[in-house]
Design an enzyme around this catalytic site. Structure first.
Site, PDB file in Angstrom:
ATOM      1  N   VAL A  72      -5.585  -3.280 -20.470  1.00 31.32           N
ATOM      2  CA  VAL A  72      -4.959  -3.806 -19.046  1.00 31.32           C
ATOM      3  C   VAL A  72      -3.658  -4.463 -19.578  1.00 31.32           C
ATOM      4  O   VAL A  72      -3.141  -4.747 -18.398  1.00 31.32           O
ATOM      5  CB  VAL A  72      -6.114  -5.170 -18.910  1.00 31.32           C
ATOM      6  CG1 VAL A  72      -7.366  -4.642 -18.493  1.00 31.32           C
ATOM      7  CG2 VAL A  72      -6.002  -6.120 -20.121  1.00 31.32           C
TER       8      VAL A  72
ATOM      9  N   ASN B 118     -12.726  -8.559 -15.573  1.00 28.35           N
ATOM     10  CA  ASN B 118     -13.524  -9.294 -16.669  1.00 28.35           C
ATOM     11  C   ASN B 118     -12.823  -9.172 -17.869  1.00 28.35           C
ATOM     12  O   ASN B 118     -13.063 -10.164 -18.816  1.00 28.35           O
ATOM     13  CB  ASN B 118     -14.823  -8.510 -16.867  1.00 28.35           C
ATOM     14  CG  ASN B 118     -15.541  -8.513 -17.983  1.00 28.35           C
ATOM     15  OD1 ASN B 118     -16.063  -9.754 -18.244  1.00 28.35           O
ATOM     16  ND2 ASN B 118     -15.444  -7.795 -18.969  1.00 28.35           N
TER      17      ASN B 118
ATOM     18  N   SER C 196     -13.264 -18.991 -16.524  1.00 26.40           N
ATOM     19  CA  SER C 196     -14.109 -19.803 -17.517  1.00 26.40           C
ATOM     20  C   SER C 196     -14.446 -21.111 -17.097  1.00 26.40           C
ATOM     21  O   SER C 196     -13.500 -21.706 -16.309  1.00 26.40           O
ATOM     22  CB  SER C 196     -13.557 -19.716 -18.757  1.00 26.40           C
ATOM     23  OG  SER C 196     -14.019 -20.627 -19.777  1.00 26.40           O
TER      24      SER C 196
ATOM     25  N   TYR D 273      -5.590 -19.885 -24.062  1.00 25.78           N
ATOM     26  CA  TYR D 273      -6.489 -19.499 -23.272  1.00 25.78           C
ATOM     27  C   TYR D 273      -7.205 -20.414 -22.075  1.00 25.78           C
ATOM     28  O   TYR D 273      -7.277 -19.856 -20.885  1.00 25.78           O
ATOM     29  CB  TYR D 273      -7.951 -19.632 -24.205  1.00 25.78           C
ATOM     30  CG  TYR D 273      -9.408 -19.031 -23.509  1.00 25.78           C
ATOM     31  CD1 TYR D 273      -9.321 -17.631 -23.451  1.00 25.78           C
ATOM     32  CD2 TYR D 273     -10.298 -19.816 -23.118  1.00 25.78           C
ATOM     33  CE1 TYR D 273     -10.550 -17.119 -22.812  1.00 25.78           C
ATOM     34  CE2 TYR D 273     -11.555 -19.194 -22.743  1.00 25.78           C
ATOM     35  CZ  TYR D 273     -11.428 -17.784 -22.305  1.00 25.78           C
ATOM     36  OH  TYR D 273     -12.682 -17.315 -22.117  1.00 25.78           O
TER      37      TYR D 273
ATOM     38  N   LYS E 225      -7.037 -19.243 -18.070  1.00 25.18           N
ATOM     39  CA  LYS E 225      -8.295 -19.280 -17.204  1.00 25.18           C
ATOM     40  C   LYS E 225      -8.161 -20.401 -15.964  1.00 25.18           C
ATOM     41  O   LYS E 225      -8.718 -20.068 -14.787  1.00 25.18           O
ATOM     42  CB  LYS E 225      -9.580 -19.684 -17.945  1.00 25.18           C
ATOM     43  CG  LYS E 225      -9.805 -18.522 -19.082  1.00 25.18           C
ATOM     44  CD  LYS E 225     -10.113 -17.435 -18.501  1.00 25.18           C
ATOM     45  CE  LYS E 225     -10.298 -16.336 -19.417  1.00 25.18           C
ATOM     46  NZ  LYS E 225     -10.887 -14.920 -18.717  1.00 25.18           N
TER      47      LYS E 225
ATOM     48  N   ILE F 129     -21.427 -18.089 -23.557  1.00 23.16           N
ATOM     49  CA  ILE F 129     -22.034 -17.113 -23.258  1.00 23.16           C
ATOM     50  C   ILE F 129     -22.211 -16.531 -24.552  1.00 23.16           C
ATOM     51  O   ILE F 129     -21.320 -16.112 -25.339  1.00 23.16           O
ATOM     52  CB  ILE F 129     -21.669 -16.051 -21.987  1.00 23.16           C
ATOM     53  CG1 ILE F 129     -21.287 -17.058 -20.930  1.00 23.16           C
ATOM     54  CG2 ILE F 129     -22.474 -14.888 -22.151  1.00 23.16           C
ATOM     55  CD1 ILE F 129     -22.441 -17.536 -20.350  1.00 23.16           C
TER      56      ILE F 129
HETATM   57  N1  LIG Z   1     -18.406 -15.390 -23.812  1.00 21.12           N
HETATM   58  C1  LIG Z   1     -18.070 -16.513 -23.060  1.00 21.12           C
HETATM   59  O1  LIG Z   1     -18.662 -17.655 -23.404  1.00 21.12           O
HETATM   60  C2  LIG Z   1     -17.000 -16.578 -21.966  1.00 21.12           C
HETATM   61  C3  LIG Z   1     -16.863 -17.965 -21.152  1.00 21.12           C
HETATM   62  C4  LIG Z   1     -16.135 -17.967 -20.383  1.00 21.12           C
HETATM   63  C5  LIG Z   1     -15.513 -16.830 -19.939  1.00 21.12           C
HETATM   64  N2  LIG Z   1     -15.641 -15.890 -20.515  1.00 21.12           N
HETATM   65  C6  LIG Z   1     -14.727 -14.483 -20.160  1.00 21.12           C
HETATM   66  O2  LIG Z   1     -15.666 -13.338 -19.831  1.00 21.12           O
HETATM   67  C7  LIG Z   1     -14.675 -12.339 -19.972  1.00 21.12           C
HETATM   68  C8  LIG Z   1     -15.637 -11.307 -21.121  1.00 21.12           C
HETATM   69  O3  LIG Z   1     -15.723 -11.808 -22.226  1.00 21.12           O
HETATM   70  P1  LIG Z   1     -17.009 -11.737 -23.406  1.00 21.12           P
HETATM   71  O4  LIG Z   1     -17.507 -12.919 -23.489  1.00 21.12           O
HETATM   72  O5  LIG Z   1     -17.596 -10.684 -22.506  1.00 21.12           O
HETATM   73  O6  LIG Z   1     -16.004 -11.088 -24.489  1.00 21.12           O
HETATM   74  P2  LIG Z   1     -16.075  -9.708 -25.455  1.00 21.12           P
HETATM   75  O7  LIG Z   1     -17.682  -9.411 -25.802  1.00 21.12           O
HETATM   76  O8  LIG Z   1     -15.244 -10.159 -26.332  1.00 21.12           O
HETATM   77  O9  LIG Z   1     -15.629  -8.754 -24.407  1.00 21.12           O
HETATM   78  C9  LIG Z   1     -14.286  -8.605 -24.046  1.00 21.12           C
HETATM   79  C10 LIG Z   1     -14.088  -7.243 -23.446  1.00 21.12           C
HETATM   80  O10 LIG Z   1     -12.415  -7.427 -22.869  1.00 21.12           O
HETATM   81  C11 LIG Z   1     -11.944  -6.169 -23.315  1.00 21.12           C
HETATM   82  N3  LIG Z   1     -10.645  -6.285 -23.656  1.00 21.12           N
HETATM   83  C12 LIG Z   1      -9.949  -7.388 -24.283  1.00 21.12           C
HETATM   84  N4  LIG Z   1      -8.721  -6.997 -24.223  1.00 21.12           N
HETATM   85  C13 LIG Z   1      -8.324  -6.068 -23.499  1.00 21.12           C
HETATM   86  C14 LIG Z   1      -7.216  -5.393 -23.324  1.00 21.12           C
HETATM   87  N5  LIG Z   1      -6.225  -5.657 -23.565  1.00 21.12           N
HETATM   88  N6  LIG Z   1      -7.566  -4.103 -22.332  1.00 21.12           N
HETATM   89  C15 LIG Z   1      -8.451  -3.898 -22.062  1.00 21.12           C
HETATM   90  N7  LIG Z   1      -9.817  -4.340 -22.194  1.00 21.12           N
HETATM   91  C16 LIG Z   1      -9.655  -5.469 -23.059  1.00 21.12           C
HETATM   92  C17 LIG Z   1     -12.723  -6.013 -24.713  1.00 21.12           C
HETATM   93  O11 LIG Z   1     -12.408  -4.737 -25.201  1.00 21.12           O
HETATM   94  P3  LIG Z   1     -12.441  -4.282 -26.706  1.00 21.12           P
HETATM   95  O12 LIG Z   1     -13.737  -4.399 -27.191  1.00 21.12           O
HETATM   96  O13 LIG Z   1     -11.614  -2.872 -26.591  1.00 21.12           O
HETATM   97  O14 LIG Z   1     -11.525  -5.422 -27.429  1.00 21.12           O
HETATM   98  C18 LIG Z   1     -14.176  -6.075 -24.264  1.00 21.12           C
HETATM   99  O15 LIG Z   1     -14.561  -5.095 -23.603  1.00 21.12           O
HETATM  100  C19 LIG Z   1     -13.530 -12.605 -20.435  1.00 21.12           C
HETATM  101  O16 LIG Z   1     -12.517 -12.682 -19.565  1.00 21.12           O
HETATM  102  C20 LIG Z   1     -13.704 -13.988 -21.029  1.00 21.12           C
HETATM  103  O17 LIG Z   1     -12.672 -14.851 -21.138  1.00 21.12           O
HETATM  104  C21 LIG Z   1     -16.282 -15.474 -21.552  1.00 21.12           C
END
Ligand SMILES: NC(=O)c1ccc[n+]([C@@H]2O[C@H](COP(=O)([O-])OP(=O)(O)OC[C@H]3O[C@@H](n4cnc5c(N)ncnc54)[C@H](OP(=O)(O)O)[C@@H]3O)[C@@H](O)[C@H]2O)c1
Length: 247
Positions: free
Chosen positions: A59, A85, A139, A152, A156, A185
């Site tokens: 991205v 996402n 978030s 972060y 957000k 999550i």
């Molecule tokens: N988990 C939580 O508690 C939580 C809470 C609030 C919000 N969120 C938000 O939800 C979204 C998904 O998070 P998640 O919890 O599923 O995290 P995750 O399991 O770490 O997944 C993050 C995803 O983003 C991709 N990504 C990161 N940097 C990227 C880049 N430069 N280009 C393309 N893809 C990239 C990662 O790909 P790679 O595997 O290649 O790195 C992965 O597919 C995020 O925006 C996060 O901030 C998560």
């Protein structure tokens, strides 16, 4: 089926794991045509088996965003929903941040979201679409602050204001722009909490539903916002946090 997404074309960034993977699978289960971006070709075969069309894309690679959309529009003449996402977090104390890390988080979590929204708008205009939908994954840390989350949390929060502003600016093009605010999550992003049992207990105590969320818990909100049932909803966010921010 709760929501009818049949024939809708959807693009989701970051579908190889976590929330993005659950969203992509959820939209496929609801018969949408799903395109998902990943950063590594090794995921292609698995995604294809799940009827998710993989696209290689970092991205932060703003120069190729147009190509990304072109691939989809040339095939379908439309894109019904863009879900931003992909994101990264950090546990760096505010006093220790170096410019490179700050830049990386801002580019990934905010700038990329903006440029993807902008490209989507331009393609919608080019293809004379009469409606569109963007869902930005923010978030609860876009709503409240916490320790070790300064940059972060900032990105957000910025996503939420971006969502509202674009919703207003693009309302006359009938492009709805909404956000989802997940709480804690169970994904790689919260691994450091999940691994520390005392910290995990503390977090769970702060959540009225007494558990961390699962990636699948986000699917309902996304399906709803992408569906025609949400046709009159724009500039809003849905909090999916087990009640944490209600306390
Ligand atoms: N988990 C939580 O508690 C939580 C809470 C609030 C919000 N969120 C938000 O939800 C979204 C998904 O998070 P998640 O919890 O599923 O995290 P995750 O399991 O770490 O997944 C993050 C995803 O983003 C991709 N990504 C990161 N940097 C990227 C880049 N430069 N280009 C393309 N893809 C990239 C990662 O790909 P790679 O595997 O290649 O790195 C992965 O597919 C995020 O925006 C996060 O901030 C998560």
């Amino acid at each position: 089926m709760i929501f009818e997404l049949k024939d809708k074309v959807v693009l989701i960034t970051g579908v190889n794991k976590g929330i993005g993977k659950a969203l992509a699978e959820g939209f496929v289960r609801h018969y949408a045509m799903v395109y998902g971006t990943v950063r590594n070709q090794e995921y292609f075969e698995e995604l294809k088996k799940q009827n998710i069309n993989p696209i290689l894309f970092d991205v932060r690679n703003f120069d190729v965003i147009e190509e990304l959309f072109k691939t989809i529009y040339e095939k379908h003449n439309r894109l019904d929903c863009l879900i931003n996402n992909a994101g990264i977090s950090s546990n760096t104390p505010a006093s220790m941040f170096k410019p490179e890390e700050v830049r990386n988080i801002i580019q990934t979590n905010f700038e990329a979201v903006f440029y993807l929204c902008q490209a989507y708008y331009r393609f919608q205009k080019k293809y004379k679409a009469n409606n569109g939908c963007i869902i930005n994954i923010s978030s609860v840390l876009g709503l409240v602050g916490t320790t070790l989350a300064s940059i972060y949390s900032g990105t957000k929060g910025a996503i939420l204001q971006l969502t509202k502003s674009l919703a207003i600016e693009w309302a006359n093009s009938n492009i709805r722009v909404n956000a989802i605010c997940p709480g804690f999550i169970e994904t790689d992003m919260t691994e450091n909490i999940q691994k520390k049992s005392q910290l995990l207990q503390k977090v769970i105590e702060a959540i009225p539903l007494k558990r961390l969320g699962k990636p699948n818990d986000l699917v309902g909100a996304a399906l709803f916002l992408a569906s025609d049932y949400a046709n009159y909803i724009t500039g809003q966010y849905i909090v999916v946090d087990g009640g944490m921010t209600a306390m």
